[in-house]
Design a protein around this motif. Structure first.
Motif, PDB file in Angstrom:
ATOM      1  N   PRO A 248      52.280  32.074  37.797  1.00  0.00           N
ATOM      2  CA  PRO A 248      53.498  32.568  38.453  1.00  0.00           C
ATOM      3  C   PRO A 248      53.291  32.745  39.954  1.00  0.00           C
ATOM      4  CG  PRO A 248      52.391  34.343  37.274  1.00  0.00           C
ATOM      5  CD  PRO A 248      51.678  33.075  36.906  1.00  0.00           C
ATOM      6  N   ALA A 249      54.389  32.701  40.687  1.00  0.00           N
ATOM      7  CA  ALA A 249      54.351  32.872  42.138  1.00  0.00           C
ATOM      8  C   ALA A 249      53.881  34.280  42.489  1.00  0.00           C
ATOM      9  CB  ALA A 249      55.728  32.601  42.737  1.00  0.00           C
ATOM     10  N   ALA A 250      53.385  34.419  43.728  1.00  0.00           N
ATOM     11  CA  ALA A 250      52.767  35.673  44.150  1.00  0.00           C
ATOM     12  C   ALA A 250      53.788  36.785  44.354  1.00  0.00           C
ATOM     13  CB  ALA A 250      51.993  35.443  45.452  1.00  0.00           C
ATOM     14  N   TYR A 251      55.051  36.445  44.590  1.00  0.00           N
ATOM     15  CA  TYR A 251      56.070  37.475  44.769  1.00  0.00           C
ATOM     16  C   TYR A 251      57.016  37.481  43.576  1.00  0.00           C
ATOM     17  CZ  TYR A 251      59.991  40.120  46.659  1.00  0.00           C
ATOM     18  OH  TYR A 251      60.989  41.051  46.834  1.00  0.00           O
ATOM     19  N   GLU A 252      57.153  38.591  42.923  1.00  0.00           N
ATOM     20  CA  GLU A 252      58.093  38.875  41.848  1.00  0.00           C
ATOM     21  C   GLU A 252      57.771  38.176  40.532  1.00  0.00           C
ATOM     22  OE1 GLU A 252      62.342  39.822  43.892  1.00  0.00           O
ATOM     23  OE2 GLU A 252      61.847  37.690  43.693  1.00  0.00           O
ATOM     24  N   GLU A 253      57.563  36.867  40.561  1.00  0.00           N
ATOM     25  CA  GLU A 253      57.351  36.143  39.301  1.00  0.00           C
ATOM     26  C   GLU A 253      56.180  36.718  38.515  1.00  0.00           C
ATOM     27  OE1 GLU A 253      56.946  31.958  39.710  1.00  0.00           O
ATOM     28  OE2 GLU A 253      58.959  31.661  40.501  1.00  0.00           O
ATOM     29  N   TRP A 254      55.115  37.066  39.225  1.00  0.00           N
ATOM     30  CA  TRP A 254      53.936  37.577  38.524  1.00  0.00           C
ATOM     31  C   TRP A 254      54.277  38.858  37.755  1.00  0.00           C
ATOM     32  CZ3 TRP A 254      51.762  42.391  39.024  1.00  0.00           C
ATOM     33  CH2 TRP A 254      52.138  43.154  40.133  1.00  0.00           C
ATOM     34  N   ALA A 255      55.151  39.673  38.341  1.00  0.00           N
ATOM     35  CA  ALA A 255      55.522  40.916  37.685  1.00  0.00           C
ATOM     36  C   ALA A 255      56.334  40.646  36.418  1.00  0.00           C
ATOM     37  CB  ALA A 255      56.307  41.794  38.652  1.00  0.00           C
ATOM     38  N   SER A 256      57.199  39.638  36.449  1.00  0.00           N
ATOM     39  CA  SER A 256      57.950  39.266  35.253  1.00  0.00           C
ATOM     40  C   SER A 256      57.021  38.826  34.138  1.00  0.00           C
ATOM     41  CB  SER A 256      58.939  38.141  35.586  1.00  0.00           C
ATOM     42  OG  SER A 256      59.840  38.523  36.596  1.00  0.00           O
ATOM     43  N   VAL A 257      55.975  38.094  34.492  1.00  0.00           N
ATOM     44  CA  VAL A 257      55.014  37.629  33.488  1.00  0.00           C
ATOM     45  C   VAL A 257      54.239  38.812  32.908  1.00  0.00           C
ATOM     46  CG1 VAL A 257      52.931  36.235  33.151  1.00  0.00           C
ATOM     47  CG2 VAL A 257      54.854  35.310  34.445  1.00  0.00           C
ATOM     48  N   VAL A 258      53.917  39.812  33.735  1.00  0.00           N
ATOM     49  CA  VAL A 258      53.232  41.002  33.231  1.00  0.00           C
ATOM     50  C   VAL A 258      54.134  41.766  32.257  1.00  0.00           C
ATOM     51  CG1 VAL A 258      52.320  43.259  33.902  1.00  0.00           C
ATOM     52  CG2 VAL A 258      51.648  41.216  35.169  1.00  0.00           C
ATOM     53  N   VAL A 259      55.422  41.844  32.560  1.00  0.00           N
ATOM     54  CA  VAL A 259      56.353  42.491  31.627  1.00  0.00           C
ATOM     55  C   VAL A 259      56.341  41.767  30.280  1.00  0.00           C
ATOM     56  CG1 VAL A 259      58.799  42.924  31.158  1.00  0.00           C
ATOM     57  CG2 VAL A 259      57.846  43.475  33.406  1.00  0.00           C
ATOM     58  N   ALA A 260      56.248  40.449  30.310  1.00  0.00           N
ATOM     59  CA  ALA A 260      56.272  39.649  29.083  1.00  0.00           C
ATOM     60  C   ALA A 260      54.945  39.675  28.331  1.00  0.00           C
ATOM     61  CB  ALA A 260      56.636  38.205  29.421  1.00  0.00           C
ATOM     62  N   ALA A 261      53.888  40.182  28.953  1.00  0.00           N
ATOM     63  CA  ALA A 261      52.538  40.063  28.401  1.00  0.00           C
ATOM     64  C   ALA A 261      52.351  40.900  27.141  1.00  0.00           C
ATOM     65  CB  ALA A 261      51.511  40.484  29.445  1.00  0.00           C
ATOM     66  N   ASP A 262      51.419  40.440  26.301  1.00  0.00           N
ATOM     67  CA  ASP A 262      50.952  41.216  25.152  1.00  0.00           C
ATOM     68  C   ASP A 262      49.646  41.927  25.455  1.00  0.00           C
ATOM     69  OD1 ASP A 262      52.825  40.551  22.845  1.00  0.00           O
ATOM     70  OD2 ASP A 262      52.314  38.550  23.575  1.00  0.00           O
ATOM     71  N   VAL A 263      48.800  41.310  26.264  1.00  0.00           N
ATOM     72  CA  VAL A 263      47.499  41.891  26.587  1.00  0.00           C
ATOM     73  C   VAL A 263      47.047  41.320  27.922  1.00  0.00           C
ATOM     74  CG1 VAL A 263      46.270  40.101  25.283  1.00  0.00           C
ATOM     75  CG2 VAL A 263      45.135  42.275  25.737  1.00  0.00           C
ATOM     76  N   LEU A 264      46.311  42.124  28.691  1.00  0.00           N
ATOM     77  CA  LEU A 264      45.812  41.680  29.985  1.00  0.00           C
ATOM     78  C   LEU A 264      44.295  41.656  29.988  1.00  0.00           C
ATOM     79  CD1 LEU A 264      48.710  43.113  30.658  1.00  0.00           C
ATOM     80  CD2 LEU A 264      47.938  42.790  33.014  1.00  0.00           C
ATOM     81  N   VAL A 265      43.755  40.747  30.788  1.00  0.00           N
ATOM     82  CA  VAL A 265      42.324  40.697  31.082  1.00  0.00           C
ATOM     83  C   VAL A 265      42.211  40.882  32.589  1.00  0.00           C
ATOM     84  CG1 VAL A 265      40.232  39.304  31.051  1.00  0.00           C
ATOM     85  CG2 VAL A 265      41.866  39.141  29.153  1.00  0.00           C
ATOM     86  N   SER A 266      41.592  41.996  33.032  1.00  0.00           N
ATOM     87  CA  SER A 266      41.679  42.347  34.448  1.00  0.00           C
ATOM     88  C   SER A 266      40.334  42.746  35.026  1.00  0.00           C
ATOM     89  CB  SER A 266      42.665  43.510  34.641  1.00  0.00           C
ATOM     90  OG  SER A 266      42.758  43.873  36.013  1.00  0.00           O
ATOM     91  N   ASP A 267      40.179  42.425  36.308  1.00  0.00           N
ATOM     92  CA  ASP A 267      39.077  42.985  37.077  1.00  0.00           C
ATOM     93  C   ASP A 267      39.535  44.338  37.632  1.00  0.00           C
ATOM     94  OD1 ASP A 267      40.799  42.315  39.167  1.00  0.00           O
ATOM     95  OD2 ASP A 267      39.652  40.557  39.792  1.00  0.00           O
ATOM     96  N   HIS A 268      39.015  44.735  38.793  1.00  0.00           N
ATOM     97  CA  HIS A 268      39.307  46.060  39.331  1.00  0.00           C
ATOM     98  C   HIS A 268      40.519  46.097  40.260  1.00  0.00           C
ATOM     99  CE1 HIS A 268      36.997  43.842  42.209  1.00  0.00           C
ATOM    100  NE2 HIS A 268      36.961  44.816  43.103  1.00  0.00           N
ATOM    101  N   GLY A 269      41.290  45.009  40.288  1.00  0.00           N
ATOM    102  CA  GLY A 269      42.482  44.986  41.118  1.00  0.00           C
ATOM    103  C   GLY A 269      43.566  45.906  40.580  1.00  0.00           C
ATOM    104  N   SER A 270      44.334  46.498  41.486  1.00  0.00           N
ATOM    105  CA  SER A 270      45.268  47.554  41.089  1.00  0.00           C
ATOM    106  C   SER A 270      46.504  47.045  40.368  1.00  0.00           C
ATOM    107  CB  SER A 270      45.696  48.360  42.322  1.00  0.00           C
ATOM    108  OG  SER A 270      46.377  47.530  43.253  1.00  0.00           O
TER     109      SER A 270
END
Length: 554
Positions: A248-270
């Motif tokens: 997803p694009a760096a503005y807004e789209e990424w947030a829509s994908v996070v809303v749709a997510a079932d599970v995340l794999v993350s480093d220490h980014g906020s």
């Protein structure tokens, strides 16, 4: 008023505040790029595309503004004239950047950046998301803390307003997620980020996660996009993208994908804190280092989360366990330590900013803009390596993996789409299929093949071996034949679930049918079989195709 952004990420934070001023004709919006960042490339592209007024830095310095709004204290903000208000550049203050400012200081709360060169305070107002952030500022500067207030987080309000079940379903439909689990990789920027330390992870996960059970996405920090460049980023991610990875694009789209997510794999980014506020399960993928601050919300979130180890072959089990063991409310409690005024952030920010302006705020409420519908996912891979096994109940388990990536185990057969697969895959494929054209799309005067003719022609064009040629007619029917058998009609029943029936990709069912036909070749085709895709089962009825079915155009 002036919106002063030093990078794409800072600009995106500022854009989330725009509903504060919506409908107010007294406000004239100007944007400028604060020089000095290595990540300023294309920072104002979104603004210029929208037709907003941008000012070169030299012109911004020459004018006085009624309000200067910035996200993060870095750069020569002190040179801008007018009351300055600082917002955080992310969700809280979780990282220290050893190469910037004072060692061990949280990025964004560093006294080296919070003060002007003459020692005076940089901002007239520090607007924070949580009272704990004001306390942390007080430990750095009591004088600065006296100018701080808690307004919440405007981006979090967009998340909360966009996370209704119906809107989440809308996002997942746009992404073609279906009944799969959407796994979102979240990578910050810098040498300790997920993508720097595990650069092959997107492709590795795409290779080991069964395609019919999982969908992958990568949320990448804008700074890392700038570092790599669009062309090199696309080249680097091409194998994973061809396997279906969403970017997803760096503005807004990424947030829509996070809303749709079932599970995340993350480093220490906020960014993962926003997912935590939605109570999404998390797998930690941070290998330690100097950047993550002990006691910060992100440190607490990673400590509470199960870990994704470096053995990627164990990822399917780790993801399944993370989903099973997730306790509702467990990660949301961590997010509550980073976000106050949840759902009220724009209202609070409006109160504070209009007080600085000395104006009465508009009477209409400030309403967060809903996150946008994400773009459609890439088309499915054109060829799959298919693993098959039979269980004690007689079900045929199918796991499909993109053929261009190294599969986790030897495949039973290769399956390929006749219209999109490379010739090398078609020559090796045991199952070759195509999807029937929609009625009425044939060109005038063109010859239209029937399902009977196309399957026969396909097997003739690919001699040798046990092959199945098939036409996918709909989500519940396929027409197929082997080299020695008649044209068959396969009727696929959806898997019944509490929220409604789940339909399988017929191309996956075809692999189960092929395996059944190979096994029962001497005894003729079975009349029924059950295909299992992950934990779901789909009943299939096989019968000789009728004349009308055989004559269906493809």
């Amino acid at each position: 008023m002036l919106f002063a952004a030093r990078s794409q990420n800072a600009l995106h934070r500022l854009l989330d505040t725009l509903p504060v001023f919506a409908g107010d004709r007294r406000i004239r919006h100007c944007f400028t790029l604060v020089p000095g960042s290595d990540f300023s490339l294309d920072a104002l592209t979104a603004i210029e595309r929208a037709g907003a007024r941008t000012l070169p830095w030299s012109q911004a310095l020459a004018r006085r503004f009624d309000l200067v709004l910035a996200a993060g204290p870095k750069g020569d903000l002190h040179a801008l004239r007018g009351p300055r208000v600082l917002l955080p550049h992310g969700a809280g203050f979780n990282k220290a950047l050893p190469d910037e400012g004072t060692a061990d200081s949280a990025s964004g709360l560093d006294p080296a950046h919070l003060l002007r060169p003459d020692g005076a305070l940089l901002a007239d107002l520090y607007a924070f998301a949580h009272p704990s952030q004001v306390s942390r500022l007080a430990a750095v500067s009591l004088e600065a803390a006296a100018r701080a207030t808690v307004v919440g987080d405007p981006l979090l309000d967009r998340f909360l307003d966009s996370a209704s079940p119906d809107r989440r379903d809308h996002f997942r439909t746009a992404l073609r997620t279906g009944a799969r689990r959407l796994v979102v990789l979240v990578s910050t920027w810098g040498p300790e980020s997920l993508l720097r330390r595990r650069p092959s992870l997107p492709a590795d996960l795409a290779a080991v996660l069964p395609y019919d059970e999982y969908q992958l996405a990568l949320v990448l920090h804008p700074n890392e996009r700038v570092r790599l460049g669009t062309f090199d980023l696309e080249q680097y991610l091409e194998p994973a993208r061809r396997a279906g990875l969403l970017l997803p694009a760096a503005y807004e789209e990424w947030a829509s994908v996070v809303v749709a997510a079932d599970v995340l794999v993350s480093d220490h980014g906020s960014a993962a804190l926003y997912a935590a506020a939605l109570d999404r399960p998390l797998l930690a993928a941070y290998d330690g280092g100097e950047e993550l601050l002990p006691g910060s919300p992100m440190a607490a979130l990673l400590d509470r989360s199960p870990r994704l180890g470096t053995d990627v072959s164990a990822a399917p089990a780790a993801l399944a366990e993370a989903l099973r063991s997730h306790r509702p409310g467990s990660v949301r409690a961590v997010a509550d330590t980073a976000f106050a005024e949840q759902g009220n952030g724009l209202h609070r920010l409006r109160e504070e900013l209009y007080a600085v302006l000395g104006l009465e705020p508009p009477t209409a409420p400030a309403v967060p803009r809903l996150l946008p519908t994400p773009p459609a996912a890439p088309s499915p891979p054109s060829a799959f390596a298919v693993r098959v096994h039979h269980d004690a109940q007689g079900r045929i388990h199918v796991a499909r993996h993109p053929a261009h990536l190294t599969p986790p185990a030897p495949a039973h057969h290769l399956a390929a789409d006749a219209g999109t697969a490379n010739r090398r895959y078609l020559q090796s494929a045991a199952v070759i299929h195509r999807r029937a054209d929609r009625p009425g799309t044939a060109q005038g005067g063109a010859t239209t093949l029937t399902a009977d003719a196309w399957t026969d022609r396909t097997l003739t064009a690919h001699p040798g071996g046990r092959r199945t040629a098939a036409v996918i007619v709909s989500a519940t029917q396929c027409l197929l034949r082997t080299r020695t058998g008649p044209l068959l009609s396969a009727h696929i029943s959806p898997c019944p679930e509490r929220d409604g029936p789940v339909y399988a990709d017929p191309a996956a069912i075809l692999s189960a049918v092929h395996a059944a036909l190979v096994t029962a070749e001497a005894d003729g085709p079975p009349s029924t079989l059950t295909c299992a895709l992950g934990e779901r089962s789909f009943a299939v009825r096989l019968a000789p195709a009728t004349e009308d079915e055989a004559a269906l155009p493809v």
